[in-house]
Design a protein around this motif. Structure first.
Motif, PDB file in Angstrom:
ATOM      1  N   LEU A 286       0.803  -1.252  -0.200  1.00 35.66           N
ATOM      2  CA  LEU A 286      -0.020   0.013   0.378  1.00 35.66           C
ATOM      3  C   LEU A 286       0.807   1.541   0.007  1.00 35.66           C
ATOM      4  O   LEU A 286       0.595   2.149   0.476  1.00 35.66           O
ATOM      5  CB  LEU A 286      -1.279   0.133   0.512  1.00 35.66           C
ATOM      6  N   GLY A 287       1.706   1.593  -1.389  1.00 37.51           N
ATOM      7  CA  GLY A 287       2.317   2.378  -1.383  1.00 37.51           C
ATOM      8  C   GLY A 287       1.769   3.587  -1.815  1.00 37.51           C
ATOM      9  O   GLY A 287       1.031   4.065  -1.881  1.00 37.51           O
ATOM     10  N   GLU A 312       6.485 -11.381   3.247  1.00 36.47           N
ATOM     11  CA  GLU A 312       7.482 -10.441   3.598  1.00 36.47           C
ATOM     12  C   GLU A 312       7.257 -10.630   5.449  1.00 36.47           C
ATOM     13  O   GLU A 312       6.623  -9.395   4.645  1.00 36.47           O
ATOM     14  CB  GLU A 312       8.189  -9.831   3.084  1.00 36.47           C
ATOM     15  N   PRO A 313       7.379 -10.509   6.490  1.00 33.60           N
ATOM     16  CA  PRO A 313       7.051 -10.314   7.704  1.00 33.60           C
ATOM     17  C   PRO A 313       7.078  -8.767   7.862  1.00 33.60           C
ATOM     18  O   PRO A 313       6.966  -7.796   8.070  1.00 33.60           O
ATOM     19  CB  PRO A 313       7.882 -10.836   8.438  1.00 33.60           C
ATOM     20  N   ALA A 314       8.612  -8.313   6.913  1.00 35.63           N
ATOM     21  CA  ALA A 314       9.100  -7.065   7.154  1.00 35.63           C
ATOM     22  C   ALA A 314       8.536  -6.051   6.521  1.00 35.63           C
ATOM     23  O   ALA A 314       8.679  -4.886   6.886  1.00 35.63           O
ATOM     24  CB  ALA A 314      10.810  -6.492   6.737  1.00 35.63           C
ATOM     25  N   ASN A 315       7.051  -6.488   5.793  1.00 33.17           N
ATOM     26  CA  ASN A 315       5.911  -5.327   5.269  1.00 33.17           C
ATOM     27  C   ASN A 315       5.239  -5.933   5.594  1.00 33.17           C
ATOM     28  O   ASN A 315       4.390  -4.933   5.107  1.00 33.17           O
ATOM     29  CB  ASN A 315       6.377  -6.220   3.936  1.00 33.17           C
ATOM     30  N   VAL A 316       5.158  -6.018   6.913  1.00 42.10           N
ATOM     31  CA  VAL A 316       3.749  -6.268   7.635  1.00 42.10           C
ATOM     32  C   VAL A 316       3.934  -4.500   8.442  1.00 42.10           C
ATOM     33  O   VAL A 316       4.116  -4.174   8.765  1.00 42.10           O
ATOM     34  CB  VAL A 316       3.545  -7.276   8.300  1.00 42.10           C
ATOM     35  N   GLY A 317       2.124  -4.423   7.851  1.00 42.21           N
ATOM     36  CA  GLY A 317       1.145  -2.784   8.314  1.00 42.21           C
ATOM     37  C   GLY A 317       2.948  -1.689   8.475  1.00 42.21           C
ATOM     38  O   GLY A 317       2.934  -0.833   9.276  1.00 42.21           O
ATOM     39  N   LEU A 318       3.226  -1.388   6.461  1.00 45.00           N
ATOM     40  CA  LEU A 318       4.194  -0.761   7.055  1.00 45.00           C
ATOM     41  C   LEU A 318       3.380   1.025   6.669  1.00 45.00           C
ATOM     42  O   LEU A 318       4.098   1.548   7.333  1.00 45.00           O
ATOM     43  CB  LEU A 318       4.270  -0.823   5.428  1.00 45.00           C
ATOM     44  N   ASN A 319       2.303   0.644   5.908  1.00 53.50           N
ATOM     45  CA  ASN A 319       1.591   2.597   5.729  1.00 53.50           C
ATOM     46  C   ASN A 319       0.643   2.124   6.862  1.00 53.50           C
ATOM     47  O   ASN A 319       0.386   3.073   6.786  1.00 53.50           O
ATOM     48  CB  ASN A 319       1.737   2.621   4.178  1.00 53.50           C
ATOM     49  N   VAL A 575      -1.639  14.046  -0.252  1.00 49.53           N
ATOM     50  CA  VAL A 575      -1.808  12.728   0.120  1.00 49.53           C
ATOM     51  C   VAL A 575      -0.759  12.320   0.695  1.00 49.53           C
ATOM     52  O   VAL A 575       0.333  11.819   0.505  1.00 49.53           O
ATOM     53  CB  VAL A 575      -2.838  11.957  -0.333  1.00 49.53           C
ATOM     54  N   ALA A 576      -0.044  13.014   1.750  1.00 51.15           N
ATOM     55  CA  ALA A 576       0.830  12.740   2.989  1.00 51.15           C
ATOM     56  C   ALA A 576       1.181  11.119   3.462  1.00 51.15           C
ATOM     57  O   ALA A 576       0.201  10.973   3.975  1.00 51.15           O
ATOM     58  CB  ALA A 576       1.953  13.656   3.253  1.00 51.15           C
ATOM     59  N   LEU A 577       2.487  11.481   3.398  1.00 49.59           N
ATOM     60  CA  LEU A 577       2.817  10.243   4.349  1.00 49.59           C
ATOM     61  C   LEU A 577       3.060  10.257   5.876  1.00 49.59           C
ATOM     62  O   LEU A 577       2.859  10.859   5.866  1.00 49.59           O
ATOM     63  CB  LEU A 577       4.366   9.335   3.980  1.00 49.59           C
ATOM     64  N   GLY A 578       1.412   9.610   6.067  1.00 50.17           N
ATOM     65  CA  GLY A 578       1.604  10.191   8.273  1.00 50.17           C
ATOM     66  C   GLY A 578       2.352  10.391   9.155  1.00 50.17           C
ATOM     67  O   GLY A 578       3.307   9.769   8.191  1.00 50.17           O
TER      68      GLY A 578
END
Ligand SMILES: Cc1ncc(C[n+]2csc(CCOP(=O)(O)OP(=O)(O)O)c2C)c(N)n1
Ligand SMILES: [Mg+2]
Length: 578
Positions: A286-287, A312-319, A575-578
């Motif tokens: 969700l980039g 990839e576990p490191a991609n969980v809940g990124l954004n 729409v900024a990265l929070g």
């Protein structure tokens, strides 16, 4: 036992990986590999594919990974070959393609670390590649060839796939040792070849959320495409009556003529993100182009729960915060989830939200269709090319997209119907990939129709690969949308300056791409109206050769393709990265 060169050992290890192609332009540092391939390639089923530029070779390998779901191999020589390959590797990294790059260096006593002494073709290969790959290493000894290669493959395919790099000095390849002193393992012995599934408890919690939501938005990303999760995704969506949307990397995962599918640039897909009671994100971070999975494009995560399927576990809940993370292969986990859902809820008919979205999408399509309804219009509107392609090519044709606004038009008009068949650099927007992608795809799937639609500037980046396609007798079709310009950059200068800025040199000198193609051993066609395209495609296919169709498109309209405002909004940072 006769002694074996390091090169032969390398080739035998690649065979254990079931490698079918090595994309490489040869060089003195690895003539030993060529010797091994000459002797063993036929028996081991490994073919040397020689491009005209190493970056194009990497792009072809990248395409192979997308079509097959398996890793692919490139080789390049010390210094210049490695430098050229690096740009393709940077692209493969952005796209998550498991390309294993093997580059040579000069003999151990003078190369790389000793380059200050003045050896030629000795840049610092490891450092240069390090930032572009998941892992890289140097094989310092003949005996380490098998395990270093195993690690290159193991890392390339695990978690979020991506490229890796192995550096091998020419003397290690030339050295002869006793083959009994090493073991070549079958690939199941050193890397995960089965699809990892998610823990049963997490699957049940996810099923509870999705079954409890009246409306679900299933959003597919690159991970779903890589996993070939299309059939499972479709079955799950049909069971829930869910709205399916996708990133531009995942086009075709769900047949885009399906009643539950809503196209990436259609407002209906935004309404699906906003109005669904729950989100199932499949193989996506969700980039930026998903506007970070945040409101206002998406619902508030406090009231719109999210289930994320991710390798990839490191991609969980990124954004976007997730309520349940299902770590595993998208295809395997979707099958698990569907089973759990079937146990909880009977199949649901599509509800009122789906009907609303279908109405919005039908109006969008009608407007787009009307725009390109005149097949005699000159010059051609770029979108009209897609109308013909959708009808002409079979549903399982593989299509490579390339170019700036030419690709924007495809976002509106292409109807992708088969997974792992729409090839585009969704993360890099890397011009010049289209033709090499088509070549790699045709090598990987010779039984399928492969075509490419490209902007004219994009085509110029790797146009030399027409010779590769002709030499390898690969009957691909390339349609060049010729506006005579870097069209998308004209769009950008208008956005930035509010006017044209001719000093940018965005206009190209006239080139007849069909004639260039003929000169390079291909079939060529010129079309000036959409009505001429189908007969030209028929002749191109009948030629049995690679073909280039020069399509004269409207340069004014090409600067302003439908939906440009959405791309601008996503890239604006508003729409900024929070
Ligand atoms: C390798 C590379 N260089 C530069 C760019 C920046 N860029 C993006 S779109 C574009 C123009 C593309 O022109 P063309 O392929 O003819 O497509 P058109 O926009 O004219 O349809 C450029 C230069 C890029 N994306 N990739
Ligand atoms: Mg152009």
């Amino acid at each position: 036992m006769a002694e074996m060169t390091g090169a032969e050992l390398l080739v035998r290890c690649l065979h254990a990986e079931r490698v079918r192609f090595i994309h490489a332009i040869t060089d003195g540092t690895y003539m030993t590999v060529m010797e091994a391939l000459e002797r063993l390639g036929g028996e081991l089923g490994i073919r040397l594919i020689v491009p005209r530029h190493e970056a194009a070779g990497v792009h072809a390998a990248d395409a192979q990974t997308r079509v097959t779901g398996e890793p692919a191999v490139v080789m390049a020589c010390a210094g210049p070959g490695a430098a050229n390959a690096l740009s393709g590797i940077i692209c493969a990294q952005a796209e998550g393609s498991p390309v294993v790059a093997i580059t040579t260096c000069r003999r151990s006593e003078i190369s790389d670390a000793y380059r200050h002494l003045g050896a030629s073709q000795s840049p610092d290969h490891l450092t240069l590649f390090r930032a572009a790959v998941k892992w890289n290493g140097k094989v310092e000894h003949w005996k380490r060839i098998p395990d270093m290669l195993r690690h290159a493959f193991r890392v390339a395919v695990s978690g979020q796939p991506g490229p890796t790099h192995l550096l091998i000095p020419e003397d290690v390849l030339a050295r002869r040792e006793d083959p009994e002193s090493v073991r070549i393992w079958k690939r199941e012995a050193y890397r995960v070849t089965e699809r990892p599934s998610a823990p049963a408890g997490a699957v049940q919690r996810a099923a509870e959320i999705l079954a409890g939501a009246a409306t679900v938005n299933v959003h597919a990303g690159n991970g779903a495409q890589r996993a070939g999760a299309g059939p499972e995704l479709r079955a799950l969506a049909e069971h829930l009556g869910a709205a399916v949307t996708c990133s531009i990397a995942a086009r075709g995962v769900m047949p885009e003529d399906h009643e539950l599918f809503f196209a990436p640039l259609c407002t209906a897909s935004f309404l699906a993100h906003q109005k669904a009671q729950a989100v199932l994100a499949v193989g996506t971070r969700l980039g930026e182009f998903a506007m970070w999975g945040a409101p206002p494009l998406w619902g508030d995560p406090a009231v719109q729960p999210t289930v994320q399927i991710e390798a990839e576990p490191a991609n969980v809940g990124l954004n976007r915060p997730v309520d349940v993370a299902l770590v595993g292969d998208a295809k395997a986990v979707l099958a698990q989830l569907l089973e759990a859902l079937k146990a909880r809820v009977p199949q649901r008919a599509p509800g009122a939200l789906i009907a609303e979205l279908q109405g919005v999408q039908a109006a969008w399509r009608k407007e787009l269709d009307e725009l390109v309804s005149d097949p005699e219009r000159t010059p051609i509107l770029t979108g009209a090319i897609w109308k013909v392609c959708n009808d002409f090519f079979p549903a399982d044709a593989i299509v490579a997209l390339d170019g700036g606004n030419t690709t924007m038009w495809s976002m509106n008009y292409l109807v992708a119907r088969t997974q792992r068949s729409t090839l585009y650099t969704a993360n890099m927007g890397y011009l010049g990939t289209g033709l090499p992608y088509a070549i790699g795809a045709k090598l990987a799937a010779p039984e399928r129709v492969v075509y490419c639609v490209t902007g004219d500037s994009a085509f110029g980046f790797n146009i030399q690969e027409l010779e590769t396609a002709a030499r390898l007798e690969l009957p691909i079709v390339v349609i060049v949308a010729v506006d005579g310009a870097y069209g998308m950059e004209k769009t950008a200068q208008r956005r930035v300056f509010g006017r044209d800025a001719p000093w940018f040199h965005h206009d190209l000198a006239p080139v007849r791409y069909d004639q260039v193609a003929v000169a390079m051993g291909c079939h060529g066609e010129l079309v000036e109206r959409a009505s001429q395209l189908r007969p030209a495609l028929e002749r191109a296919m009948a030629s049995g050769r690679p073909a280039v169709i020069h399509a004269v498109v409207d340069p004014v309209a090409n600067v302003d393709p439908p939906g440009m405002w959405i791309w601008n909004a996503a890239r604006s940072g508003k729409v900024a990265l929070g």
